[in-house]
Design a protein around this motif. Structure first.
Motif, short mmCIF file in Angstrom:
data_model
loop_
_atom_site.label_atom_id
_atom_site.label_comp_id
_atom_site.label_asym_id
_atom_site.label_seq_id
_atom_site.Cartn_x
_atom_site.Cartn_y
_atom_site.Cartn_z
N MET A 1 0.84 -1.20 0.00
CA MET A 1 0.00 0.00 0.00
C MET A 1 0.88 1.26 0.00
SD MET A 1 -3.28 -0.25 -0.10
CE MET A 1 -3.87 1.28 0.63
N PHE A 2 0.43 2.28 -0.66
CA PHE A 2 1.19 3.53 -0.63
C PHE A 2 0.38 4.59 0.10
CE2 PHE A 2 -1.26 6.18 -3.45
CZ PHE A 2 -1.98 5.27 -4.19
N VAL A 3 1.09 5.57 0.59
CA VAL A 3 0.45 6.69 1.28
C VAL A 3 0.75 7.93 0.46
CG1 VAL A 3 0.47 8.01 3.44
CG2 VAL A 3 0.88 5.53 3.47
N ARG A 4 -0.25 8.76 0.24
CA ARG A 4 -0.06 9.92 -0.63
C ARG A 4 1.14 10.78 -0.23
NH1 ARG A 4 -0.16 12.58 -4.50
NH2 ARG A 4 -1.35 11.08 -5.61
N PHE A 29 6.02 0.89 -7.36
CA PHE A 29 5.32 -0.28 -7.90
C PHE A 29 4.03 -0.58 -7.13
CE2 PHE A 29 9.11 -1.61 -10.41
CZ PHE A 29 8.45 -1.88 -11.59
N ALA A 30 3.93 -0.09 -5.90
CA ALA A 30 2.71 -0.32 -5.12
C ALA A 30 1.65 0.74 -5.41
CB ALA A 30 3.04 -0.32 -3.63
N CYS A 31 2.05 1.76 -6.17
CA CYS A 31 1.15 2.90 -6.41
C CYS A 31 0.25 2.62 -7.62
CB CYS A 31 2.04 4.11 -6.66
SG CYS A 31 1.38 5.34 -7.74
N HIS A 32 -0.98 3.03 -7.54
CA HIS A 32 -1.89 2.79 -8.67
C HIS A 32 -2.25 4.07 -9.43
CE1 HIS A 32 -2.26 -1.08 -6.66
NE2 HIS A 32 -2.54 -1.52 -7.86
N GLU A 33 -1.50 5.12 -9.16
CA GLU A 33 -1.80 6.40 -9.83
C GLU A 33 -1.00 6.50 -11.12
OE1 GLU A 33 -2.58 9.79 -7.69
OE2 GLU A 33 -2.92 8.76 -5.79
N HIS A 222 6.55 -12.32 -15.70
CA HIS A 222 6.51 -13.80 -15.65
C HIS A 222 6.47 -14.23 -14.19
CE1 HIS A 222 10.86 -13.10 -15.35
NE2 HIS A 222 10.73 -12.36 -16.43
N ILE A 223 7.59 -14.76 -13.66
CA ILE A 223 7.53 -15.25 -12.28
C ILE A 223 8.21 -14.30 -11.29
CG2 ILE A 223 7.52 -17.67 -13.04
CD1 ILE A 223 10.54 -17.67 -12.01
N GLU A 224 8.71 -13.17 -11.80
CA GLU A 224 9.45 -12.28 -10.91
C GLU A 224 8.50 -11.52 -9.98
OE1 GLU A 224 8.33 -11.33 -13.69
OE2 GLU A 224 7.97 -9.18 -13.66
N THR A 225 9.02 -11.12 -8.82
CA THR A 225 8.24 -10.26 -7.93
C THR A 225 8.51 -8.80 -8.31
OG1 THR A 225 10.05 -10.07 -6.36
CG2 THR A 225 8.51 -11.92 -6.03
N LEU A 226 7.68 -7.91 -7.80
CA LEU A 226 7.92 -6.49 -8.09
C LEU A 226 9.23 -6.04 -7.46
CD1 LEU A 226 4.28 -5.11 -7.76
CD2 LEU A 226 5.55 -5.66 -9.85
N SER A 227 9.57 -6.62 -6.29
CA SER A 227 10.87 -6.28 -5.66
C SER A 227 12.02 -6.70 -6.55
CB SER A 227 11.04 -7.00 -4.32
OG SER A 227 10.03 -6.61 -3.46
N ASP A 272 0.27 -2.33 -16.66
CA ASP A 272 1.56 -2.77 -16.11
C ASP A 272 2.71 -2.32 -17.02
OD1 ASP A 272 3.42 -3.96 -14.49
OD2 ASP A 272 2.97 -6.01 -15.09
N ASP A 273 2.49 -2.41 -18.32
CA ASP A 273 3.56 -2.00 -19.25
C ASP A 273 3.90 -0.52 -19.08
OD1 ASP A 273 3.55 -4.56 -20.30
OD2 ASP A 273 2.17 -4.06 -21.93
N LEU A 274 2.88 0.30 -18.94
CA LEU A 274 3.14 1.74 -18.84
C LEU A 274 3.76 2.11 -17.50
CD1 LEU A 274 0.00 3.19 -20.66
CD2 LEU A 274 2.33 3.00 -21.54
N ARG A 275 3.30 1.48 -16.41
CA ARG A 275 3.91 1.83 -15.12
C ARG A 275 5.36 1.34 -15.06
NH1 ARG A 275 2.22 -2.21 -10.19
NH2 ARG A 275 2.58 -4.12 -11.36
#
Ligand code: SF4
Length: 357
Positions: A1-4, A29-33, A222-227, A272-275
């Motif tokens: 989760m992100f905080v503004r 990567f946790a941000c949805h903006e 694929h199988i990678e995490t965002l980290s 996902d591609d754009l972020r």
């Protein structure tokens, strides 16, 4: 989760030109903006490259699809006896380039291939020598870090010696593929037979020391995490700090069709591609060029990516094979005037690179 408030802190850092940390990358990567991310990446892109967008008029040459590695994410590599396998002769390669060279604007070759089980390093070298002799005006970008490591393994020569010989044969820069995700966990699961993360980075470091520019890439989705995406970007950024030898970074979304992962993994979304494009621009503060590779992204998404940090859209290609085996829905080539139109419609200035992007 992100905080503004945390995102605002990142925004201030970007505006001041401060480096983002691993923690910042994970927050992004946790941000949805998405539009905020795009605007921030676009701010950095504009500061570094103004409104110029690079492209090239090039020809892809894939010498063989026969490959000993058989990576789980690859739809191109095949065993010798599998239907559709091929290995070009030198005459085949010359013919392909002659066909592409009908276009007087052709400036570059992009040569990447499978790791053939019986070809020697000298076989691969002979292609470069011949193509350079027959087409001396063409810029030759060729082989990934994985291929260079393979040449060292099969020949017993050092990576440095391999690179020296390729350079004197006419190779001018190294392609960015094969980086995938630069962590041992991912590589052990997906591609245990080919260059490790450290070996891939070592090829790039050695090339840079010899004055050979290289590209870098990230295959994600694929199988990678965002980290692990963040880890990958940081490893590239650290090497760029050390050598300054990376020319362009390319984001490759994984295309699952016809791969061993087809049933388990779905294709990335445009979101996902754009972020990922935007976050790559923000984290890779020492890379000038970020490429939106239209073959994998599709032409419309690549065009939008020019507003998410990208300043390069690759080239005309002539005839793409590798990603069309994995179900790429984009065309196999693009006319130069179409590339120019795509860039201009996005409000940017097209500049042909001369084949070296
Ligand atoms: S990604 Fe490259 S090394 Fe892996 S199987 Fe495909 S062609 Fe071979």
């Amino acid at each position: 989760m992100f905080v503004r408030g945390e995102l605002e802190k990142i925004e201030r850092k970007v505006e001041r030109g401060e480096r983002l940390t691993r923690d910042d990358g994970e927050k992004l990567f946790a941000c949805h903006e998405l539009s905020w991310l795009g605007a921030l990446a676009d701010f950095v892109r504009k500061k570094i490259c103004c409104d110029v967008v690079y492209y090239n008029v090039n020809c892809h040459v894939n010498l063989t699809n026969i490959c000993v590695s058989r990576c789980k994410f690859c739809a191109f590599g095949r065993d010798v006896e599998t239907r559709g396998s091929y290995a070009m002769t030198i005459d085949d390669a010359v013919k392909l380039v002659e066909e592409a060279a009908v276009d007087p604007n052709l400036t570059g070759l992009h040569i990447v291939s499978g790791l053939h089980p019986t070809w020697t390093f000298e076989n691969y070298l002979a292609f470069v020598e011949t193509l350079h002799q027959k087409f001396p005006a063409l810029y030759i970008k060729g082989f990934t870090g994985v291929e260079i490591q393979h040449f060292a393994d099969i020949s017993g020569l050092s990576v440095e010696e391999i690179l020296r010989r390729l350079k004197s044969a006419g190779l001018q820069s190294i392609a960015g593929g094969g980086a995938e995700i630069l962590t041992d966990r991912v590589r052990n699961l997906l591609c245990p037979k080919k260059a490790t993360a450290d070996q891939w980075l070592n090829v790039a470091r050695t090339a840079h020391k010899l004055g050979i520019k290289t590209n870098a890439s990230m295959l994600y989705g694929h199988i990678e995490t965002l980290s692990e995406r963040v880890e990958h970007l940081i490893r590239l950024r650290e090497l760029q700090d050390e050598t300054g030898g990376f020319q362009t970074f390319i984001c490759f979304p994984f295309l699952p069709k016809n791969t061993a992962l087809e049933r388990d993994i779905r294709q990335t979304t445009m979101w996902d591609d754009l972020r990922t494009m935007a976050i790559s621009r923000l984290m890779l503060d020492n890379f000038r060029n970020i490429k939106a590779y239209w073959v994998m992204l599709t032409v419309p998404v690549a065009q939008v990516a020019l507003s998410f940090g990208a300043n390069d859209i690759d080239g005309t290609i002539h005839r793409e094979n590798i990603l069309h085996d994995a179900g790429a829905t984009s065309p196999r080539s693009l006319a130069e005037d179409e590339i120019i139109r795509i860039i201009r419609d996005a409000g940017r200035i097209p500049v042909a690179t001369g084949g070296n992007a």
